[in-house]
Design a protein around this motif. Structure first.
Motif, PDB file in Angstrom:
ATOM      1  N   ASP A  23       0.819  -1.215   0.000  1.00 44.25           N
ATOM      2  CA  ASP A  23       0.000   0.000   0.000  1.00 44.25           C
ATOM      3  C   ASP A  23       0.849   1.260   0.000  1.00 44.25           C
ATOM      4  O   ASP A  23       0.418   2.306  -0.496  1.00 44.25           O
ATOM      5  CB  ASP A  23      -0.921   0.010   1.220  1.00 44.25           C
ATOM      6  N   ASN A 122     -14.002  -3.260  -9.033  1.00 40.98           N
ATOM      7  CA  ASN A 122     -14.192  -3.128  -7.595  1.00 40.98           C
ATOM      8  C   ASN A 122     -14.156  -4.518  -6.984  1.00 40.98           C
ATOM      9  O   ASN A 122     -15.112  -5.277  -7.106  1.00 40.98           O
ATOM     10  CB  ASN A 122     -15.520  -2.444  -7.283  1.00 40.98           C
ATOM     11  N   HIS A 206     -12.948   9.863  -6.292  1.00 44.93           N
ATOM     12  CA  HIS A 206     -11.920  10.221  -5.320  1.00 44.93           C
ATOM     13  C   HIS A 206     -11.366   8.942  -4.690  1.00 44.93           C
ATOM     14  O   HIS A 206     -12.115   8.030  -4.373  1.00 44.93           O
ATOM     15  CB  HIS A 206     -12.559  11.123  -4.262  1.00 44.93           C
ATOM     16  N   PRO A 207     -10.056   8.823  -4.507  1.00 38.81           N
ATOM     17  CA  PRO A 207      -9.478   7.561  -4.037  1.00 38.81           C
ATOM     18  C   PRO A 207      -9.881   7.145  -2.629  1.00 38.81           C
ATOM     19  O   PRO A 207      -9.863   5.951  -2.316  1.00 38.81           O
ATOM     20  CB  PRO A 207      -7.965   7.804  -4.132  1.00 38.81           C
ATOM     21  N   THR A 208     -10.251   8.096  -1.775  1.00 34.08           N
ATOM     22  CA  THR A 208     -10.655   7.731  -0.415  1.00 34.08           C
ATOM     23  C   THR A 208     -12.093   8.121  -0.106  1.00 34.08           C
ATOM     24  O   THR A 208     -12.666   7.621   0.857  1.00 34.08           O
ATOM     25  CB  THR A 208      -9.731   8.396   0.633  1.00 34.08           C
ATOM     26  N   GLN A 210     -15.274   7.985  -2.232  1.00 34.35           N
ATOM     27  CA  GLN A 210     -15.783   7.636  -3.548  1.00 34.35           C
ATOM     28  C   GLN A 210     -17.068   8.351  -3.920  1.00 34.35           C
ATOM     29  O   GLN A 210     -17.475   8.319  -5.081  1.00 34.35           O
ATOM     30  CB  GLN A 210     -15.988   6.115  -3.643  1.00 34.35           C
ATOM     31  N   ARG A 248      -7.996  11.832 -13.852  1.00 32.74           N
ATOM     32  CA  ARG A 248      -7.386  11.011 -12.809  1.00 32.74           C
ATOM     33  C   ARG A 248      -7.107  11.852 -11.565  1.00 32.74           C
ATOM     34  O   ARG A 248      -6.452  12.889 -11.628  1.00 32.74           O
ATOM     35  CB  ARG A 248      -6.049  10.405 -13.290  1.00 32.74           C
ATOM     36  N   PRO A 251      -3.585   9.352  -6.552  1.00 30.76           N
ATOM     37  CA  PRO A 251      -4.030   8.403  -5.525  1.00 30.76           C
ATOM     38  C   PRO A 251      -3.562   8.742  -4.121  1.00 30.76           C
ATOM     39  O   PRO A 251      -4.237   8.405  -3.143  1.00 30.76           O
ATOM     40  CB  PRO A 251      -3.442   7.068  -5.999  1.00 30.76           C
ATOM     41  N   PRO A 254      -5.052  13.502  -3.338  1.00 33.96           N
ATOM     42  CA  PRO A 254      -6.241  13.676  -4.178  1.00 33.96           C
ATOM     43  C   PRO A 254      -6.721  15.105  -4.334  1.00 33.96           C
ATOM     44  O   PRO A 254      -7.704  15.329  -5.033  1.00 33.96           O
ATOM     45  CB  PRO A 254      -7.299  12.808  -3.475  1.00 33.96           C
ATOM     46  N   ASP A 324      -2.120   8.601 -16.338  1.00 37.00           N
ATOM     47  CA  ASP A 324      -2.124   7.944 -15.037  1.00 37.00           C
ATOM     48  C   ASP A 324      -0.946   8.490 -14.244  1.00 37.00           C
ATOM     49  O   ASP A 324       0.075   8.897 -14.815  1.00 37.00           O
ATOM     50  CB  ASP A 324      -2.027   6.422 -15.185  1.00 37.00           C
ATOM     51  N   GLU A 326       1.349   8.022 -10.445  1.00 39.74           N
ATOM     52  CA  GLU A 326       1.690   7.238  -9.248  1.00 39.74           C
ATOM     53  C   GLU A 326       2.903   7.894  -8.619  1.00 39.74           C
ATOM     54  O   GLU A 326       3.923   8.104  -9.285  1.00 39.74           O
ATOM     55  CB  GLU A 326       2.004   5.791  -9.614  1.00 39.74           C
TER      56      GLU A 326
END
Length: 348
Positions: A23, A122, A206-208, A210, A248, A251, A254, A324, A326
């Motif tokens: 993670d 998901n 949104h990554p945290t 949703q 995007r 992650p 955000p 994308d 990261e």
């Protein structure tokens, strides 16, 4: 920021970072999918620790254009094709790919195939939408689709995103956003209209949190929706001069969003200046793991359009189709047969 450009002799439709092995880890592997060619491919690339260009690790032929790719696990991803099929690929220990499953006619017109336009994943579910207007739910371990919801918009559906474990939002060419509860046999819970019924080309959650969804429009505008209050978008901000092809969220940070478009632009939307305690009612309880405010996109400053937009790469005469990000490295794919890599896109 340092921008490099690698020519790959194929139009790149989709780019995706392979998820990190932990993670809090980083990844140096990404995948690309080509389009508009007689011999399209899915390829795996590795980014060296030095400042050199990425190197190709493996490629597999792909029938039809690769219209979208989404990871299901850290080693497995789904690819949607212009021929209406969805394929499941897995990385081996050497990051070579093998095909694990294929749904060859996930989307069809009467007597012919219908392009798959977008995918969302998901857990053990894949949601696929297409030009046939259908929403198809797939399980990686089952050959038969779990469920097919026919003609969810009465026209081509361009985007899909999960907002909860069993809820998805779809968006179509007429600007309709529909919220679906996959546990229910009933029709969509809500139908939302983008302003002036402008087509919605892509969706990102949104990554945290949703329930926050960003929508890229055919008119080049970025709209932020709060799916808990769907009467209208929270805010709409224009930057692109043509349709947005992908959206995007970063992650890990955000409050930063990246969009690319058919106008050849790749734009960084920075709302971090609005991430201050005075903009939210209970600051100590509304922090995400990255340290940023999860409510930043619902702040009054963002609603007024007080957000910084920066062009990330020099203007491209041809569309940039996919982006994308990261960590501090961003990748993008374009119709000028190149992969862009931007290092230090965020300075932590």
């Amino acid at each position: 920021m340092e921008v490099t450009k690698k020519y790959v002799a194929r139009k790149i439709k989709t780019v995706r970072w392979k998820p990190p092995t932990t993670d809090y880890g980083r990844t140096d592997v990404f995948i690309t999918g080509s389009w508009d060619d007689l011999d399209n491919v899915v390829e795996v690339w590795q980014v060296p620790e030095t400042e050199e260009d990425p190197s190709r690790l493996h490629q597999l032929p792909h029938l039809g254009s690769v219209n979208d790719m989404q990871y299901i696990t850290r080693d497995m991803f789904a690819a949607g094709s212009s021929n209406g099929g969805v394929k499941l690929y897995q990385h081996d220990s050497s990051n070579h790919l093998e095909e694990k499953m294929s749904w060859d006619r996930a989307h069809t017109f009467v007597g012919s195939s219908a392009p798959c336009t977008a995918l969302a994943t998901n857990g053990d579910q894949i949601a696929s939408v297409g030009e046939d207007g259908n929403l198809v739910i797939l399980n990686p371990n089952q050959k038969i689709p779990i469920r097919t919801i026919e003609s969810v918009g009465g026209c081509s559906v361009y985007a899909v995103v999960y907002v909860r474990a069993s809820e998805v939002v779809t968006a179509n060419m007429q600007g309709h956003l529909k919220l679906w509860d996959l546990r229910s046999a009933q029709s969509a819970r809500a139908t939302l209209l983008s302003p002036d019924q402008i087509a919605v080309c892509d969706l990102a959650s949104h990554p945290t949190q949703q329930h926050l969804v960003a929508a890229g429009g055919e008119d080049g505008a970025l709209a932020i929706w709060d799916m808990r209050n769907t009467s209208q978008p929270f805010t709409i901000i224009s930057a692109h001069s043509g349709p947005i092809s992908e959206v995007r969220f970063h992650p890990g940070a955000p409050e930063h969003v990246f969009t690319c478009g058919l106008d050849g632009q790749l734009i960084h939307w920075d709302a971090s200046a609005s991430a201050r305690p005075t903009h939210i009612p209970s600051f100590k309880n509304t922090r995400d793991p990255s340290g940023g405010s999860i409510n930043v996109w619902l702040s009054s400053d963002v609603a007024r359009g007080a957000i910084e937009t920066v062009s990330v790469i020099p203007y491209s005469p041809l569309p940039i189709n996919s982006v994308d990000v990261e960590g501090s490295t961003l990748i993008a794919g374009s119709d000028n047969e190149a992969i862009y890599m931007v290092r230090q896109v965020l300075l932590y």
